[in-house]
Design a protein around this motif. Structure first.
Motif, PDB file in Angstrom:
ATOM      1  N   SER A 367       0.855  -1.188   0.000  1.00 57.48           N
ATOM      2  CA  SER A 367       0.000   0.000   0.000  1.00 57.48           C
ATOM      3  C   SER A 367       0.887   1.232   0.000  1.00 57.48           C
ATOM      4  CB  SER A 367      -0.907  -0.010   1.229  1.00 57.48           C
ATOM      5  OG  SER A 367      -1.718   1.132   1.240  1.00 57.48           O
ATOM      6  N   PHE A 368       0.815   2.024  -1.077  1.00 54.19           N
ATOM      7  CA  PHE A 368       1.604   3.246  -1.191  1.00 54.19           C
ATOM      8  C   PHE A 368       0.671   4.452  -1.146  1.00 54.19           C
ATOM      9  CE2 PHE A 368       4.160   0.543  -4.395  1.00 54.19           C
ATOM     10  CZ  PHE A 368       4.808  -0.119  -3.368  1.00 54.19           C
ATOM     11  N   ARG A 369       1.216   5.584  -0.715  1.00 51.93           N
ATOM     12  CA  ARG A 369       0.539   6.854  -0.916  1.00 51.93           C
ATOM     13  C   ARG A 369       1.433   7.704  -1.805  1.00 51.93           C
ATOM     14  NH1 ARG A 369      -4.282   7.715  -1.226  1.00 51.93           N
ATOM     15  NH2 ARG A 369      -3.711   9.918  -1.212  1.00 51.93           N
ATOM     16  N   ILE A 370       0.846   8.225  -2.867  1.00 49.28           N
ATOM     17  CA  ILE A 370       1.596   9.025  -3.839  1.00 49.28           C
ATOM     18  C   ILE A 370       0.852  10.338  -4.026  1.00 49.28           C
ATOM     19  CG2 ILE A 370       2.481   9.157  -6.195  1.00 49.28           C
ATOM     20  CD1 ILE A 370       2.486   6.090  -6.233  1.00 49.28           C
ATOM     21  N   ARG A 371       1.554  11.430  -3.924  1.00 46.38           N
ATOM     22  CA  ARG A 371       0.938  12.722  -4.190  1.00 46.38           C
ATOM     23  C   ARG A 371       1.852  13.531  -5.104  1.00 46.38           C
ATOM     24  NH1 ARG A 371       2.523  17.506  -2.574  1.00 46.38           N
ATOM     25  NH2 ARG A 371       3.934  17.798  -0.811  1.00 46.38           N
ATOM     26  N   GLU A 372       1.256  14.486  -5.818  1.00 51.42           N
ATOM     27  CA  GLU A 372       2.040  15.245  -6.784  1.00 51.42           C
ATOM     28  C   GLU A 372       2.459  16.598  -6.248  1.00 51.42           C
ATOM     29  OE1 GLU A 372      -0.602  16.571 -10.230  1.00 51.42           O
ATOM     30  OE2 GLU A 372      -1.731  14.925  -9.307  1.00 51.42           O
ATOM     31  N   LYS A 373       3.437  17.142  -6.912  1.00 58.61           N
ATOM     32  CA  LYS A 373       3.971  18.450  -6.557  1.00 58.61           C
ATOM     33  C   LYS A 373       2.915  19.517  -6.800  1.00 58.61           C
ATOM     34  CE  LYS A 373       8.307  20.944  -7.525  1.00 58.61           C
ATOM     35  NZ  LYS A 373       9.492  20.926  -8.415  1.00 58.61           N
ATOM     36  N   HIS A 374       2.902  20.553  -5.954  1.00 55.86           N
ATOM     37  CA  HIS A 374       1.882  21.602  -6.057  1.00 55.86           C
ATOM     38  C   HIS A 374       2.320  22.794  -6.901  1.00 55.86           C
ATOM     39  CE1 HIS A 374       0.105  20.222  -1.922  1.00 55.86           C
ATOM     40  NE2 HIS A 374      -0.094  19.348  -2.891  1.00 55.86           N
ATOM     41  N   HIS A 375       3.635  22.957  -7.104  1.00 50.49           N
ATOM     42  CA  HIS A 375       4.148  24.128  -7.822  1.00 50.49           C
ATOM     43  C   HIS A 375       5.258  23.706  -8.777  1.00 50.49           C
ATOM     44  CE1 HIS A 375       2.066  27.039  -5.201  1.00 50.49           C
ATOM     45  NE2 HIS A 375       2.339  26.191  -4.228  1.00 50.49           N
ATOM     46  N   ARG A 376       5.307  24.322  -9.940  1.00 55.80           N
ATOM     47  CA  ARG A 376       6.368  24.040 -10.909  1.00 55.80           C
ATOM     48  C   ARG A 376       7.675  24.721 -10.502  1.00 55.80           C
ATOM     49  NH1 ARG A 376       1.864  25.373 -14.250  1.00 55.80           N
ATOM     50  NH2 ARG A 376       1.057  23.527 -15.317  1.00 55.80           N
ATOM     51  N   TRP A 377       8.763  24.058 -10.809  1.00 59.98           N
ATOM     52  CA  TRP A 377      10.085  24.621 -10.619  1.00 59.98           C
ATOM     53  C   TRP A 377      10.371  25.600 -11.756  1.00 59.98           C
ATOM     54  CZ3 TRP A 377      15.096  21.137 -11.042  1.00 59.98           C
ATOM     55  CH2 TRP A 377      16.225  21.914 -10.722  1.00 59.98           C
ATOM     56  N   LYS A 378      10.792  26.800 -11.407  1.00 65.17           N
ATOM     57  CA  LYS A 378      11.165  27.802 -12.408  1.00 65.17           C
ATOM     58  C   LYS A 378      12.683  27.945 -12.405  1.00 65.17           C
ATOM     59  CE  LYS A 378      10.549  32.703 -13.593  1.00 65.17           C
ATOM     60  NZ  LYS A 378       9.960  33.994 -13.126  1.00 65.17           N
ATOM     61  N   LEU A 379      13.318  27.601 -13.535  1.00 62.64           N
ATOM     62  CA  LEU A 379      14.760  27.738 -13.685  1.00 62.64           C
ATOM     63  C   LEU A 379      15.076  29.088 -14.310  1.00 62.64           C
ATOM     64  CD1 LEU A 379      16.008  24.224 -14.861  1.00 62.64           C
ATOM     65  CD2 LEU A 379      16.864  25.510 -12.908  1.00 62.64           C
ATOM     66  N   THR A 380      15.842  29.902 -13.621  1.00 59.37           N
ATOM     67  CA  THR A 380      16.218  31.233 -14.097  1.00 59.37           C
ATOM     68  C   THR A 380      17.659  31.225 -14.602  1.00 59.37           C
ATOM     69  OG1 THR A 380      17.022  31.889 -11.915  1.00 59.37           O
ATOM     70  CG2 THR A 380      14.684  32.265 -12.382  1.00 59.37           C
ATOM     71  N   LYS A 381      18.072  32.339 -15.170  1.00 59.25           N
ATOM     72  CA  LYS A 381      19.434  32.470 -15.685  1.00 59.25           C
ATOM     73  C   LYS A 381      20.462  32.165 -14.609  1.00 59.25           C
ATOM     74  CE  LYS A 381      22.653  35.856 -17.647  1.00 59.25           C
ATOM     75  NZ  LYS A 381      22.847  37.245 -18.104  1.00 59.25           N
ATOM     76  N   ASP A 382      20.258  32.701 -13.402  1.00 59.54           N
ATOM     77  CA  ASP A 382      21.223  32.487 -12.327  1.00 59.54           C
ATOM     78  C   ASP A 382      21.378  31.011 -11.992  1.00 59.54           C
ATOM     79  OD1 ASP A 382      21.643  35.192 -12.177  1.00 59.54           O
ATOM     80  OD2 ASP A 382      20.375  35.503 -10.406  1.00 59.54           O
ATOM     81  N   GLN A 383      20.258  30.291 -11.938  1.00 64.39           N
ATOM     82  CA  GLN A 383      20.331  28.868 -11.626  1.00 64.39           C
ATOM     83  C   GLN A 383      20.986  28.086 -12.751  1.00 64.39           C
ATOM     84  OE1 GLN A 383      16.689  27.168  -9.486  1.00 64.39           O
ATOM     85  NE2 GLN A 383      15.853  29.050 -10.332  1.00 64.39           N
ATOM     86  N   ILE A 384      20.637  28.411 -13.980  1.00 61.55           N
ATOM     87  CA  ILE A 384      21.218  27.713 -15.136  1.00 61.55           C
ATOM     88  C   ILE A 384      22.730  27.869 -15.145  1.00 61.55           C
ATOM     89  CG2 ILE A 384      21.343  27.702 -17.667  1.00 61.55           C
ATOM     90  CD1 ILE A 384      18.342  28.534 -17.627  1.00 61.55           C
ATOM     91  N   GLU A 385      23.188  29.078 -14.858  1.00 61.33           N
ATOM     92  CA  GLU A 385      24.632  29.310 -14.816  1.00 61.33           C
ATOM     93  C   GLU A 385      25.268  28.644 -13.617  1.00 61.33           C
ATOM     94  OE1 GLU A 385      24.928  33.544 -14.926  1.00 61.33           O
ATOM     95  OE2 GLU A 385      24.836  33.641 -17.132  1.00 61.33           O
ATOM     96  N   ALA A 386      24.592  28.686 -12.461  1.00 60.65           N
ATOM     97  CA  ALA A 386      25.144  28.073 -11.253  1.00 60.65           C
ATOM     98  C   ALA A 386      25.315  26.569 -11.411  1.00 60.65           C
ATOM     99  CB  ALA A 386      24.248  28.375 -10.056  1.00 60.65           C
ATOM    100  N   TYR A 387      24.387  25.917 -12.124  1.00 63.47           N
ATOM    101  CA  TYR A 387      24.451  24.474 -12.315  1.00 63.47           C
ATOM    102  C   TYR A 387      25.195  24.073 -13.576  1.00 63.47           C
ATOM    103  CZ  TYR A 387      20.809  24.432  -8.703  1.00 63.47           C
ATOM    104  OH  TYR A 387      20.113  24.607  -7.542  1.00 63.47           O
ATOM    105  N   GLY A 388      25.599  25.039 -14.393  1.00 65.64           N
ATOM    106  CA  GLY A 388      26.347  24.718 -15.607  1.00 65.64           C
ATOM    107  C   GLY A 388      25.552  23.904 -16.604  1.00 65.64           C
ATOM    108  N   ILE A 389      24.288  24.270 -16.824  1.00 67.65           N
ATOM    109  CA  ILE A 389      23.444  23.521 -17.764  1.00 67.65           C
ATOM    110  C   ILE A 389      23.011  24.413 -18.932  1.00 67.65           C
ATOM    111  CG2 ILE A 389      22.643  21.813 -16.096  1.00 67.65           C
ATOM    112  CD1 ILE A 389      20.133  23.470 -15.666  1.00 67.65           C
ATOM    113  N   GLY A 390      23.844  25.440 -19.231  1.00 60.76           N
ATOM    114  CA  GLY A 390      23.513  26.371 -20.302  1.00 60.76           C
ATOM    115  C   GLY A 390      23.487  25.751 -21.678  1.00 60.76           C
ATOM    116  N   ASP A 391      24.213  24.646 -21.878  1.00 59.03           N
ATOM    117  CA  ASP A 391      24.172  23.973 -23.185  1.00 59.03           C
ATOM    118  C   ASP A 391      22.838  23.283 -23.412  1.00 59.03           C
ATOM    119  OD1 ASP A 391      26.737  24.786 -23.706  1.00 59.03           O
ATOM    120  OD2 ASP A 391      27.670  22.897 -23.073  1.00 59.03           O
ATOM    121  N   ALA A 392      22.134  22.963 -22.331  1.00 58.13           N
ATOM    122  CA  ALA A 392      20.836  22.298 -22.449  1.00 58.13           C
ATOM    123  C   ALA A 392      19.687  23.298 -22.437  1.00 58.13           C
ATOM    124  CB  ALA A 392      20.658  21.285 -21.314  1.00 58.13           C
TER     125      ALA A 392
END
Length: 582
Positions: A367-392
């Motif tokens: 017996s599992f309980r599964i629930r979904e996320k309530h808010h979407r993650w917003k990736l901004t320029k600062d985060q993209i640069e901080a994580y080094g995922i600008g090529d994607a």
């Protein structure tokens, strides 16, 4: 204009006339709590409440003296002890009936009195306050004890055969949306764990019942174990935190949407997981997790629960891991972020509460309980640069997590008799609406927030929001992320050593916060695969705004220590550290 009578009819549209005319009181304390709470909140009467402590501050103080407080406690206890026949509600105390009938003289008065400057407090406020206090006192232990006289009616739709049958057991796990018969499109009533020690809100008015928003806004499912007694060693708790994936390749982020738009969608591909067709790879991962639990125990550490971060697994692998843990029978629960549910892609948290059922080892019994996320993650320029995922993902726009938002709910599990446990997913921790209203009202003892994020530091956003919940309502909070994005952020900082960095290099995969010991970083040691967090139980006396003590009834988990755990090398699949399993 809304009158007292009109408010009751709004909450209980199908109630007998004898109730709405205030001739006879409702039979459930939760119904009186719902009505009195609705009025005290809507009229703003609650913030005039104060315990008697010398001369009142002003003429607009709704003072509760020892006589009123002791009477409410005594009548509430009498109500819950009035039960004489199994399955039959206790009789309503005479004092409750007398208070209820006093409201008849005010039935047509406006609930919303407006500013009270130069006016006397409405006489019916003190009546409603006493009814509210009595209803709360009558509801002690509701939700925590399955056969509680006021909780059992919520479950009466389930026969005894339903309760003990593995085939029908899933029905019980749908949980409690409300304890009251009030219209759930207006409000709900739930059990409660913690009473905030700060602020002046409706949350500070009760110990045992919580007033919640309507179910259409967010649904809270209260899950009480059907089998078993609280653990004999309930004073200690060990959590094995596995920060998988340990590496995330930039290609895991996949762009979507109109390339000319100011924003786009992004998906996360779980390249760190073996494909479903790779049976041996998936079994190797399950064996790796089981080995970590054994390694922790070989080191003399407790492992009561196993936790993996946001989007770490998919449903199939979660189910496979849960089945293996259930068969081994040494863990109380498994919590993980997963990427799909019933063939629907998204962002979910899944929990397998083994402590809620016995002997279930096959797929139909789990017996599992599964629930979904309530808010979407917003990736901004600062985060993209901080994580080094600008090529994607291009830095010339913002990117939103590509997922549907269909249901907003929370699951609260009664664990070991005195703990209420719940989970959050990333943005759910930061956004006030809608779930934090529920969280703060119920006051779960333990909140576990799963993230896909950078290092967990006091000054970053998870630490700030965890601190808020630790203060109000007093929950103990764990924020936990995978090592993957931490490693990416550290690598970017090392590539630009002369650039001013907002946060230092870190391997802090978790942050623990409790109101007794404050904040504790959980740093993953260099050679370790997981962290074993050791907690201990502590009690606390809490008081409502009217001065009622809970008699040291409040339960909280506090930090003791943590340790790095390393798997035996031949039990760690070679692809685990690479982030590339396919």
């Amino acid at each position: 204009m809304q009158t007292l009578e009109g408010a009751f009819q709004l909450l209980f549209p199908d109630a007998p006339r004898s109730l709405s005319s205030f001739s006879e009181p409702p039979a459930l304390p939760a119904d009186i709590f719902a009505f009195a709470g609705y009025i005290l909140d809507g009229s703003s009467a609650y913030h005039h409440v104060a315990p008697d402590n010398g001369p009142p501050i002003g003429s607009h103080q709704l003072t509760v003296d020892d006589t009123l407080r002791d009477r409410a406690i005594k009548v509430g206890k009498q109500w819950r002890e009035n039960a004489t026949e199994p399955g039959k509600l206790p009789s309503v105390p005479q004092h409750v009936t007398e208070l209820w009938r006093q409201l008849a003289d005010h039935a047509h008065q406006d609930v919303h009195s407006g500013p009270l400057i130069g006016k006397e407090l409405p006489r019916w406020w003190i009546v409603l306050l006493e009814l509210f206090m009595i209803a709360d006192e009558a509801s002690q232990d509701v939700g925590f004890v399955l056969n509680n006289v006021f909780y059992a009616p919520v479950l009466e739709a389930f026969t005894q055969e339903d309760v003990v049958s593995g085939r029908e057991f899933r029905r019980v796990q749908s949980g409690t949306i409300t304890l009251s018969t009030a219209d759930t499109s207006v409000l709900c009533v739930q059990p409660k764990s913690r009473t905030p020690s700060v602020g002046c809100t409706m949350r500070s008015m009760s110990h045992h019942l919580a007033l919640l928003p309507r179910s259409g806004e967010v649904s809270a499912r209260w899950q009480t174990p059907v089998f078993g007694e609280p653990a004999a060693d309930a004073g200690a708790l060990g959590l094995l935190l596995i920060p998988f994936p340990y590496r995330i390749q930039p290609e895991a982020f996949v762009a979507g949407g109109n390339v000319k738009s100011r924003w786009g969608w992004f998906d996360v591909e779980q390249r760190w997981l073996p494909a479903e067709s790779d049976k041996s790879g998936r079994k190797a991962f399950v064996d790796f997790v089981l080995e970590l639990t054994r390694a922790a125990r070989r080191a003399g550490k407790r492992v009561d629960g196993v936790v993996l971060p946001e989007l770490s697994l998919d449903y199939a692998l979660f189910a496979q891991l849960a089945k293996a843990m259930s068969e081994e029978g040494k863990v109380d629960f498994l919590i993980a972020g997963i990427s799909d549910r019933e063939s629907r892609k998204g962002n979910f948290v899944a929990i397998a509460p083994f402590f809620q059922f016995e002997g279930a080892t096959d797929d139909s019994g789990l017996s599992f309980r599964i629930r979904e996320k309530h808010h979407r993650w917003k990736l901004t320029k600062d985060q993209i640069e901080a994580y080094g995922i600008g090529d994607a993902l291009s830095t010339d726009r913002n990117w939103w997590e590509h997922l549907d938002l269909l249901e907003r709910d929370l699951d609260l599990f009664v664990y070991r008799g005195g703990t209420s446990l719940t989970t959050l997913i990333c943005e759910d921790l930061a956004r006030v609406d809608p779930c934090q209203v529920v969280l703060r009202s119920i006051g779960p003892n333990l909140v576990i927030a799963l993230l896909m994020d950078g290092p967990q530091l006091e000054g970053r956003w998870p630490g700030r929001y965890a601190t808020v919940l630790a203060e109000d309502p007093g929950s103990s909070v764990l924020t936990f992320t995978s090592l993957g994005l931490i490693e990416r952020q550290n690598a970017q900082q090392l590539e630009k050593p002369n650039t001013q960095q907002r946060f230092p290099l870190s391997s802090s995969v978790g942050l623990w916060k409790d109101e007794a010991n404050g904040v504790q970083r959980l740093e993953l040691p260099r050679s370790a695969d997981a962290i074993c967090l050791q907690l201990k139980a502590a009690s606390k006396t809490e008081h409502t705004l009217d001065g009622r003590s809970d008699g040291e009834y409040a339960h909280r988990w506090v930090f003791e220590n943590y340790f790095g755990i390393t798997a035996v090398p031949n039990k760690r699949p070679k692809w685990i550290p690479t982030g590339e399993a396919r």
